[in-house]
Design a protein around this motif. Structure first.
Motif, short mmCIF file in Angstrom:
data_model
loop_
_atom_site.label_atom_id
_atom_site.label_comp_id
_atom_site.label_asym_id
_atom_site.label_seq_id
_atom_site.Cartn_x
_atom_site.Cartn_y
_atom_site.Cartn_z
N ARG A 317 26.28 34.70 86.24
CA ARG A 317 26.31 36.12 85.95
C ARG A 317 25.96 36.95 87.18
O ARG A 317 26.40 38.08 87.30
N LEU A 321 30.45 36.59 86.81
CA LEU A 321 31.11 35.69 85.86
C LEU A 321 30.10 35.33 84.79
O LEU A 321 28.93 35.64 84.89
N GLY A 322 30.58 34.65 83.77
CA GLY A 322 29.66 34.22 82.73
C GLY A 322 29.80 32.75 82.49
O GLY A 322 30.65 32.09 83.09
N GLY A 323 28.98 32.23 81.60
CA GLY A 323 29.06 30.81 81.29
C GLY A 323 30.45 30.40 80.85
O GLY A 323 30.89 29.29 81.11
N LYS A 324 31.15 31.34 80.19
CA LYS A 324 32.48 30.98 79.70
C LYS A 324 33.48 30.81 80.84
O LYS A 324 34.49 30.15 80.68
N GLU A 347 36.58 36.67 76.76
CA GLU A 347 36.90 37.91 76.05
C GLU A 347 37.16 39.08 76.98
O GLU A 347 38.14 39.79 76.83
N GLY A 415 31.28 41.45 77.28
CA GLY A 415 31.49 41.22 75.86
C GLY A 415 30.39 40.36 75.29
O GLY A 415 30.44 39.97 74.13
N GLY A 416 29.40 40.06 76.10
CA GLY A 416 28.32 39.20 75.64
C GLY A 416 28.69 37.75 75.73
O GLY A 416 29.81 37.39 76.09
N PHE A 417 27.75 36.93 75.43
CA PHE A 417 27.96 35.50 75.60
C PHE A 417 27.38 34.81 74.38
O PHE A 417 26.18 34.82 74.15
N LEU A 418 28.28 34.30 73.57
CA LEU A 418 27.84 33.54 72.42
C LEU A 418 28.63 32.26 72.48
O LEU A 418 29.84 32.28 72.53
N MET A 419 27.96 31.15 72.53
CA MET A 419 28.71 29.92 72.64
C MET A 419 28.05 28.87 71.78
O MET A 419 26.83 28.69 71.82
N ALA B 60 24.24 29.26 72.00
CA ALA B 60 23.68 29.83 73.22
C ALA B 60 23.81 31.33 73.13
O ALA B 60 24.86 31.86 72.77
N ARG B 62 22.41 35.13 75.09
CA ARG B 62 21.69 35.67 76.26
C ARG B 62 20.46 36.44 75.84
O ARG B 62 20.37 36.96 74.73
N GLU B 65 20.94 39.95 74.45
CA GLU B 65 21.31 40.01 73.04
C GLU B 65 20.13 39.62 72.15
O GLU B 65 19.90 40.21 71.10
#
Lengths: 641, 72
Positions: A317, A321-324, A347, A415-419, B60, B62, B65
């Motif tokens: 980040r 960039l993000g984890g995705k 996203e 867009g946030g990070f939800l994985m 996972a 952040r 959030e």
């Protein structure tokens, strides 16, 4: 008309594995969200009239208030004969949420409880009759991986006309529909699945304590990557060397036989120097690439890739960039084409664009083969040199990420990070094997044909000059002229020889061709690169310069023309700058200046050039002639991105 | 109490999801709704993101959030 069966389910619930088991085709399987980015169609292998559609995994039909998923649109527009709702038996509570949404479609449905073997392992007990009663549709426990019950599933599905019950959810207390649905599931889940009261620590939890450890997690990841490169270069390289030797012997034998038979010189040259040597070159790379691909497939499929994304998200980040973005980059280590395609799971449009720009910096299988060859020739076979390319790639992703982030078009509109972090699974040998088979096919057609064509074309340029066929007198050929014209571009990078220039051009077709070209046009490669560091600078240039034609075509499709041209420029410039820096540092070290001092001097030079450019730009406005506002001028602002 | 203030291993029930325009519906679909039990499993090496356990699976998320999820 054909009967269409649609597979619908959460990401990572085993749809693609089921699809593979049903159709007998081999789609890529991965243990992380979003491997299937487009729908795939196939025929049921036991009855070609039954068509099976694998839709991308989704947690819900409508993601936002107005945001319908592509899968939802597909189901509404072209309702299949029956939906197979694939649910992950080890995670029913969440998987059934989608099921409750699917009931609203009023399409006949069957529920396939996948990974039923895993349920028992976990100590849970599935009551499939209760589940069937709850939704009013047949429920079949299957194991796609073990090929258990999948034919039964199709038999039931194709004869099923039952539509799921549309439950009245008004009795449930929740405020929103989502809450009501989950309340409904929570109320009924206890009858469907019996869980043991005493929980044992699962294998995944134990392993994650090590793999995702706060201190050891990242060192372990680096160790894994070094191991991957070590294995592919040593094991793959060893077999590759044997193959390459066999082809050399073969080529010599053919040459002697043909000379004996009195065949004309140019035919022998074409056959031995271009045809046989290019086929030999391609095949000798294959073992390395295969080992690399097998290991990458294992990393992806076991679920380790998702864990690495978790570990490194914060680092990524800091450069936008993000984890995705990490997942496409890891995939890019196998092949840039699939890496660029994997960016579709990201996203944010800007973040996605940036990932497409940067992921070709990761060394793909073909590049790795080039590096392995270079490290054998110039660095006495050190696996560290090849692995260092990997770290150089990461470093450049970081540095150039920070630079790109300065442009508005790459600012993360987060867009946030939800994985989801999926359970660790032992990758099935079958899936890994299929990845390899696909790779061999692709490699022999794509790389094989291109390398072959490039070799023959180069041979033509090399053997023909103004005076016609020039034979081994290469300095009279067209190629020499072309390479000579281009070599001045590469002087600052330390490899200003015509051979290196030609090799770089052939690399645009396929990176595998670089080595092939070099060995075809130079008697002794040590004369092409006068020092180890210029060879290293060349490796860096190969690593960072725009990827092969196939990847470029993919990037073009993903980015559109404007951004694609931007990407070409960006990658060429980055490659040029980095190679220049490496070569300069190497040069200064050679003059006994010491590493630290050399790095310092180069950085100072780079910075002063950078600021000089900035100063020159500032002092004059680019558009209006007499305006002194410089970059702050409104007209300039309008024209800069 | 916010989810971001949880200690590793701590569990609690979600009270409300605040100010999460983009992510709220996605979290909801994943089953992170009011009243659900959430456990903070671990934090990544730099203290961000978090791994949480919810409804038998791992997610996972952040810190940003997590700081908008109010816990009971």
């Amino acid at each position: 008309m054909n009967d269409i069966i649609a597979l619908v389910g959460n990401p990572n619930c085993g749809k693609t594995t089921l699809f593979n088991a049903l159709t007998g085709t081999y789609q890529k399987v991965g243990n992380w969200t979003g491997v299937t980015v487009e729908k795939k169609e196939g025929e049921y292998k036991k009855n070609k009239r039954i068509k099976i559609v694998d839709l991308p995994g989704l947690y819900a039909l409508k993601t936002g208030a107005n945001d319908e998923t592509a899968a939802y649109k597909y189901l509404i527009k072209t309702p299949p004969k029956v939906i197979i709702n694939v649910v992950d038996g080890t995670n029913l509570e969440r998987n059934l949420y989608l099921t409750t949404e699917l009931t609203t479609l009023k399409i006949p449905m069957v529920i396939a409880v996948n990974m039923c073997d895993q349920i028992e392992k976990k100590g849970d007990k599935l009551n499939d009759k209760e589940l069937s009663k709850l939704f009013g549709v047949p429920v079949i426990p299957v194991s796609a991986l073990k090929n258990f019950n999948v034919d039964e599933l199709i038999n039931v599905a194709i004869n099923n006309e039952k539509k799921p019950f549309l439950h009245n959810l008004n009795d449930y207390k929740g405020k929103t529909t989502v809450n009501k649905r989950y309340d409904f599931i929570e109320k009924n889940i206890k009858n469907i699945i019996n869980k043991p009261t005493i929980k044992m620590q699962t294998f995944t939890e134990k392993a994650d304590n090590v793999l995702m450890h706060r201190v050891w997690g990242i060192p372990i990841f680096f160790a894994v990557m070094v191991l991957v490169y070590f294995l592919s270069i040593n094991i793959g390289g060893l077999i590759g060397k044997k193959i390459s030797y066999a082809f050399e012997v073969f080529s010599k034998t053919v040459e002697i036989k043909l000379i004996g038979a009195g065949v004309s010189e140019w035919i022998i040259s074409l056959l031995c120097n271009a045809v046989i040597s290019s086929i030999g070159g391609v095949t000798s790379f294959l073992p390395q690439i295969l080992v690399l691909f097998a290991l990458m497939a294992i990393i992806e499929e076991s679920g380790y890739a998702a864990r690495v994304a978790f570990l490194l998200d914060r680092f990524f980040r800091s450069f936008g960039l993000g984890g995705k973005s990490l997942l496409p980059m890891i995939v890019s280590c196998g092949c840039t084409v699939t890496g660029i395609m994997a960016t579709r799971t990201i996203e944010g449009e800007n973040e996605r664009r940036m990932t497409v720009f940067l992921s070709p910096f990761m060394p793909c299988g073909a590049k790795t083969a080039v590096f392995a060859w270079f490290s054998t020739v110039f660095f006495s076979g050190s696996a560290l040199i090849a692995a260092s390319m990997y770290f150089l790639g990461i470093l450049c992703v970081g540095i150039f990420g920070i630079i790109l982030k300065r442009f508005n078009a790459f600012k993360s509109n987060n867009g946030g990070f939800l994985m989801e972090i999926p359970p660790l699974r032992f990758p099935s040998g079958k899936d890994v094997l299929f990845v390899l088979i696909e790779k061999v096919k692709e490699f022999t057609t794509k790389a094989g044909l291109i390398v072959f064509a490039v070799s023959v074309f180069l041979w033509l340029l090399m053997s023909v000059g103004v005076s016609g066929y020039v034979g081994s007198d290469i300095e009279k050929s067209f190629l020499f002229v072309i390479g000579n014209a281009l070599k001045y571009l590469f002087y600052p990078l330390g490899f200003g020889s015509w051979q290196a220039s030609v090799a770089i051009i052939s690399g645009f077709f396929a990176k595998e061709a670089v080595v092939e070209t070099l060995s075809l046009i130079s008697q002794d490669v040590h004369t092409v690169f006068n020092s180890a560091y210029s060879a290293y600078a060349f490796m860096a240039f190969i690593l960072l310069s725009p990827p092969c034609i196939a990847s470029l075509a993919t990037a073009h499709a993903e980015l559109g023309k404007k951004w694609f041209l931007g990407m070409l420029l960006f990658q060429t410039l980055s490659a040029y700058i980095v190679s220049f820096v490496i070569n300069s540092i190497g040069f200064l070290i050679e003059r006994r200046l010491g590493l630290l001092l050399s790095v310092l001097i180069v950085i100072i030079i780079m910075l002063s050039v950078f600021y000089a450019i900035k100063y020159l730009k500032k002092s004059k406005c680019r558009l209006c002639k007499n305006c002194k506002k410089g970059e702050k001028c409104q007209r300039v602002k309008r024209f800069t991105i | 109490m916010l989810l971001s203030n949880f200690k590793i291993g701590q569990s609690g029930k979600v009270k409300e999801l605040n100010n999460l325009p983009v992510l709220k519906s996605r979290l909801n679909h994943l089953g992170v709704i009011e009243g659900v039990k959430v456990t903070l499993v671990r934090k990544a090496p730099l203290g961000d993101p978090f791994q949480i356990k919810v409804r038998d699976f791992y997610l996972a998320i952040r810190k940003d959030e997590a700081s908008k999820i109010v816990m009971e």
